[in-house]
Design a protein around this motif. Structure first.
Motif, PDB file in Angstrom:
ATOM      1  N   CYS A 199       0.888  -1.146   0.179  1.00  0.00           N
ATOM      2  CA  CYS A 199      -0.073   0.044  -0.037  1.00  0.00           C
ATOM      3  C   CYS A 199       0.707   1.168   0.035  1.00  0.00           C
ATOM      4  O   CYS A 199       1.788   1.427   0.903  1.00  0.00           O
ATOM      5  CB  CYS A 199      -1.026   0.153   1.297  1.00  0.00           C
ATOM      6  N   PHE A 200       0.752   2.238  -0.814  1.00  0.00           N
ATOM      7  CA  PHE A 200       1.428   3.579  -0.869  1.00  0.00           C
ATOM      8  C   PHE A 200       0.736   4.473  -0.354  1.00  0.00           C
ATOM      9  O   PHE A 200      -0.729   4.616  -0.848  1.00  0.00           O
ATOM     10  CB  PHE A 200       1.635   3.779  -2.532  1.00  0.00           C
ATOM     11  N   VAL A 201       0.972   4.947   0.575  1.00  0.00           N
ATOM     12  CA  VAL A 201       0.121   6.094   1.493  1.00  0.00           C
ATOM     13  C   VAL A 201       0.913   7.511   1.346  1.00  0.00           C
ATOM     14  O   VAL A 201       2.156   7.563   1.238  1.00  0.00           O
ATOM     15  CB  VAL A 201       0.320   5.773   3.044  1.00  0.00           C
ATOM     16  N   SER A 202       0.425   8.580   0.917  1.00  0.00           N
ATOM     17  CA  SER A 202       0.596   9.796   0.644  1.00  0.00           C
ATOM     18  C   SER A 202      -0.045  10.874   1.212  1.00  0.00           C
ATOM     19  O   SER A 202      -1.273  10.617   1.470  1.00  0.00           O
ATOM     20  CB  SER A 202       1.063  10.168  -1.066  1.00  0.00           C
ATOM     21  N   GLY A 203       0.256  12.227   1.219  1.00  0.00           N
ATOM     22  CA  GLY A 203      -0.375  13.224   1.732  1.00  0.00           C
ATOM     23  C   GLY A 203       0.457  14.686   1.990  1.00  0.00           C
ATOM     24  O   GLY A 203       1.434  14.705   1.608  1.00  0.00           O
ATOM     25  N   ARG A 204      -0.182  15.441   2.519  1.00  0.00           N
ATOM     26  CA  ARG A 204       0.438  16.577   2.780  1.00  0.00           C
ATOM     27  C   ARG A 204       0.090  16.909   4.094  1.00  0.00           C
ATOM     28  O   ARG A 204      -0.915  16.806   4.820  1.00  0.00           O
ATOM     29  CB  ARG A 204       0.176  17.669   1.925  1.00  0.00           C
ATOM     30  N   ASP A 207       8.426  17.664   2.852  1.00  0.00           N
ATOM     31  CA  ASP A 207       9.451  18.148   1.978  1.00  0.00           C
ATOM     32  C   ASP A 207       9.016  19.710   1.871  1.00  0.00           C
ATOM     33  O   ASP A 207       8.186  20.101   2.964  1.00  0.00           O
ATOM     34  CB  ASP A 207       9.500  17.600   0.648  1.00  0.00           C
ATOM     35  N   GLU A 208       9.389  20.633   1.263  1.00  0.00           N
ATOM     36  CA  GLU A 208       9.296  22.147   1.175  1.00  0.00           C
ATOM     37  C   GLU A 208       7.617  22.383   0.822  1.00  0.00           C
ATOM     38  O   GLU A 208       7.264  23.515   1.359  1.00  0.00           O
ATOM     39  CB  GLU A 208      10.154  22.547   0.079  1.00  0.00           C
ATOM     40  N   GLU A 209       7.089  21.417   0.190  1.00  0.00           N
ATOM     41  CA  GLU A 209       5.441  21.568   0.171  1.00  0.00           C
ATOM     42  C   GLU A 209       4.748  20.708   1.024  1.00  0.00           C
ATOM     43  O   GLU A 209       3.452  20.832   0.965  1.00  0.00           O
ATOM     44  CB  GLU A 209       5.161  21.170  -1.341  1.00  0.00           C
ATOM     45  N   GLY A 210       5.225  20.424   1.959  1.00  0.00           N
ATOM     46  CA  GLY A 210       4.494  19.628   3.137  1.00  0.00           C
ATOM     47  C   GLY A 210       4.223  18.256   2.852  1.00  0.00           C
ATOM     48  O   GLY A 210       3.374  17.630   3.360  1.00  0.00           O
ATOM     49  N   ARG A 211       4.769  17.845   1.616  1.00  0.00           N
ATOM     50  CA  ARG A 211       4.330  16.438   1.270  1.00  0.00           C
ATOM     51  C   ARG A 211       5.177  15.506   1.851  1.00  0.00           C
ATOM     52  O   ARG A 211       6.193  15.600   2.206  1.00  0.00           O
ATOM     53  CB  ARG A 211       4.604  16.387  -0.246  1.00  0.00           C
ATOM     54  N   PHE A 212       4.478  14.128   2.288  1.00  0.00           N
ATOM     55  CA  PHE A 212       5.242  12.851   2.716  1.00  0.00           C
ATOM     56  C   PHE A 212       4.565  11.788   1.974  1.00  0.00           C
ATOM     57  O   PHE A 212       3.336  11.849   1.324  1.00  0.00           O
ATOM     58  CB  PHE A 212       4.644  12.736   4.221  1.00  0.00           C
ATOM     59  N   SER A 213       5.187  10.714   1.896  1.00  0.00           N
ATOM     60  CA  SER A 213       4.798   9.563   1.032  1.00  0.00           C
ATOM     61  C   SER A 213       5.510   8.277   1.674  1.00  0.00           C
ATOM     62  O   SER A 213       6.898   8.613   2.267  1.00  0.00           O
ATOM     63  CB  SER A 213       4.811   9.565  -0.336  1.00  0.00           C
ATOM     64  N   PHE A 214       4.889   7.152   1.756  1.00  0.00           N
ATOM     65  CA  PHE A 214       5.750   5.894   2.300  1.00  0.00           C
ATOM     66  C   PHE A 214       4.820   4.723   1.580  1.00  0.00           C
ATOM     67  O   PHE A 214       3.478   4.584   1.455  1.00  0.00           O
ATOM     68  CB  PHE A 214       5.718   5.810   3.665  1.00  0.00           C
ATOM     69  N   TRP A 215       5.602   3.551   1.694  1.00  0.00           N
ATOM     70  CA  TRP A 215       5.132   2.526   1.236  1.00  0.00           C
ATOM     71  C   TRP A 215       4.740   1.448   2.625  1.00  0.00           C
ATOM     72  O   TRP A 215       5.543   1.534   3.364  1.00  0.00           O
ATOM     73  CB  TRP A 215       5.886   1.461   0.215  1.00  0.00           C
ATOM     74  N   SER A 216       3.719   0.735   2.678  1.00  0.00           N
ATOM     75  CA  SER A 216       3.525  -0.224   3.785  1.00  0.00           C
ATOM     76  C   SER A 216       2.901  -1.334   3.180  1.00  0.00           C
ATOM     77  O   SER A 216       2.553  -1.719   2.150  1.00  0.00           O
ATOM     78  CB  SER A 216       2.899   0.615   4.957  1.00  0.00           C
ATOM     79  N   ALA A 235      -3.716   5.123  -0.955  1.00  0.00           N
ATOM     80  CA  ALA A 235      -4.259   6.144  -0.082  1.00  0.00           C
ATOM     81  C   ALA A 235      -3.747   7.494   0.063  1.00  0.00           C
ATOM     82  O   ALA A 235      -2.439   7.622   0.200  1.00  0.00           O
ATOM     83  CB  ALA A 235      -4.382   5.547   1.485  1.00  0.00           C
ATOM     84  N   SER A 236      -4.330   8.617   0.130  1.00  0.00           N
ATOM     85  CA  SER A 236      -4.102   9.897   0.326  1.00  0.00           C
ATOM     86  C   SER A 236      -4.957  10.471   1.401  1.00  0.00           C
ATOM     87  O   SER A 236      -6.034  10.484   1.373  1.00  0.00           O
ATOM     88  CB  SER A 236      -3.995  10.523  -1.134  1.00  0.00           C
ATOM     89  N   TYR A 237      -4.319  11.133   2.378  1.00  0.00           N
ATOM     90  CA  TYR A 237      -4.758  11.860   3.392  1.00  0.00           C
ATOM     91  C   TYR A 237      -3.932  12.968   3.564  1.00  0.00           C
ATOM     92  O   TYR A 237      -2.695  12.816   4.059  1.00  0.00           O
ATOM     93  CB  TYR A 237      -4.958  11.067   4.556  1.00  0.00           C
ATOM     94  N   ASP A 238      -4.554  14.361   3.641  1.00  0.00           N
ATOM     95  CA  ASP A 238      -3.808  15.444   4.232  1.00  0.00           C
ATOM     96  C   ASP A 238      -4.096  15.626   5.747  1.00  0.00           C
ATOM     97  O   ASP A 238      -5.215  15.470   6.237  1.00  0.00           O
ATOM     98  CB  ASP A 238      -4.187  16.851   3.672  1.00  0.00           C
ATOM     99  N   LEU A 239      -2.983  16.057   6.584  1.00  0.00           N
ATOM    100  CA  LEU A 239      -3.076  16.035   7.880  1.00  0.00           C
ATOM    101  C   LEU A 239      -3.092  17.738   8.191  1.00  0.00           C
ATOM    102  O   LEU A 239      -1.845  18.381   7.795  1.00  0.00           O
ATOM    103  CB  LEU A 239      -1.842  15.338   8.632  1.00  0.00           C
ATOM    104  N   VAL A 240      -3.895  18.212   8.910  1.00  0.00           N
ATOM    105  CA  VAL A 240      -4.170  19.507   9.004  1.00  0.00           C
ATOM    106  C   VAL A 240      -3.636  19.984  10.326  1.00  0.00           C
ATOM    107  O   VAL A 240      -4.621  19.568  11.568  1.00  0.00           O
ATOM    108  CB  VAL A 240      -5.498  20.268   8.610  1.00  0.00           C
ATOM    109  N   LEU A 241      -2.749  20.814  10.799  1.00  0.00           N
ATOM    110  CA  LEU A 241      -2.354  21.231  12.048  1.00  0.00           C
ATOM    111  C   LEU A 241      -3.119  22.561  12.266  1.00  0.00           C
ATOM    112  O   LEU A 241      -3.074  23.609  11.609  1.00  0.00           O
ATOM    113  CB  LEU A 241      -1.008  21.328  12.135  1.00  0.00           C
ATOM    114  N   ALA A 242      -3.139  22.730  13.743  1.00  0.00           N
ATOM    115  CA  ALA A 242      -3.401  24.076  14.189  1.00  0.00           C
ATOM    116  C   ALA A 242      -2.586  24.711  14.830  1.00  0.00           C
ATOM    117  O   ALA A 242      -1.353  24.085  15.593  1.00  0.00           O
ATOM    118  CB  ALA A 242      -4.812  23.895  15.234  1.00  0.00           C
ATOM    119  N   ARG A 243      -2.366  26.211  14.869  1.00  0.00           N
ATOM    120  CA  ARG A 243      -1.236  26.771  15.351  1.00  0.00           C
ATOM    121  C   ARG A 243      -1.351  26.782  16.900  1.00  0.00           C
ATOM    122  O   ARG A 243      -2.414  26.615  17.191  1.00  0.00           O
ATOM    123  CB  ARG A 243      -1.179  28.276  14.778  1.00  0.00           C
TER     124      ARG A 243
END
Length: 273
Positions: A129-134, A176-185, A265-273
């Motif tokens: 499974c390849f998982v990515s997001g920002r 990365d600089e665009e907030g992107r992450f990805s990994f295989w699992s 699967a793709s999912y963005d993780l949104v952080l609060a300040r």
């Protein structure tokens, strides 16, 4: 106040008074509330001595089975809904921010470091499974250099620590600089929480099931933002509405899509300040 010849309400009041000299007001507030609720509970159910001893034995065995690889007290807190109650009270965030959920008993410090695109579950059984997001802020701004901690079970529902393995199915990487992450699992699958200890006995006695819907754990930390501890759940899982630890939030459910010989699967993780 004398502690002699006390019973019922007088006994409760004497125990409360004994904390008058507590070193902090916060400790005094917590201790007094705990005493009031414990005494009220025992009174309400008319607790027998046999039941009291059974409770002491339960807590003792919960402590004995707990070690650096298994936290039975966290599991107990989870199945009683206390974990999610505390999470909810302590993680009030703007509506756009990703919701928090339970930490779980299988987090391990000092996980292996990976680069984006690496396989964190090289020796795990399961479908690739390849998982990515920002990782972004609530205004949509990318969060570069955020630490993304990941851990999950294999397709049989076991975490690496349960099998005494080297770290597997867990690790951390940085956006990365665009907030992107990805990994295989591997594609996560539903699994039962450990039911071979006191918490399992509690579930059996209550006629409750032990199943958790399929999910991946995430913990995200970044300078200037609140730490996020959450899961991403697999859309369509049959246990989404009967999670043994009450941790599902609708906004945390994501589609896992078959793409040839693997899942994505793709999912963005949104952080609060």
């Amino acid at each position: 106040m004398s502690t002699r010849n006390l019973a019922d309400e007088d006994l409760t009041n004497a125990v409360l008074a004994s904390f008058a000299g507590a070193g902090s007001e916060r400790f005094k507030t917590i201790a007094e509330s705990l005493v009031r609720h414990l005494h009220a509970f025992a009174t309400e159910v008319q607790l027998t001595e046999e039941e009291w001893f059974a409770g002491i034995d339960f807590l003792t065995r919960t402590g004995h089975i707990t070690d650096d690889k298994r936290q039975e007290f966290v599991l107990l807190s989870d199945v009683l809904g206390l974990s999610m109650l505390v999470v909810g009270m302590n993680n009030r965030r703007p509506p756009k921010a990703t919701e928090s959920t339970v930490f779980g008993p299988f987090f391990v410090e000092h996980s292996p470091a990976f680069e984006n695109g690496d396989n964190i579950a090289e020796d795990f059984s399961g479908e690739p499974c390849f998982v990515s997001g920002r990782v972004v802020g609530v205004e949509g701004e990318p969060v570069a250099g955020a630490r993304v901690e990941i851990w999950q079970a294999d397709d049989a529902g076991f975490y690496d620590v349960q099998n005494g393995e080297e770290p597997n199915g867990r690790g951390h990487l940085f956006t990365d600089e665009e907030g992107r992450f990805s990994f295989w699992s591997v594609k996560p699958e539903a699994y039962p929480i450990p039911a071979d200890g006191p918490v399992g006995e509690l579930l059996d006695a209550g006629g409750r099931g032990p199943m958790r819907p399929a999910h991946i754990h995430f913990m995200v930390t970044a300078e200037g933002y609140q730490r996020l501890i959450t899961h991403v759940f697999v859309e369509g899982d049959e246990y989404l509405d009967s999670d043994a630890v009450f941790g599902v939030r609708s906004a945390l459910i994501a589609p896992f899509v078959r793409d040839g010989d693997h899942w994505t699967a793709s999912y963005d993780l949104v952080l609060a300040r």
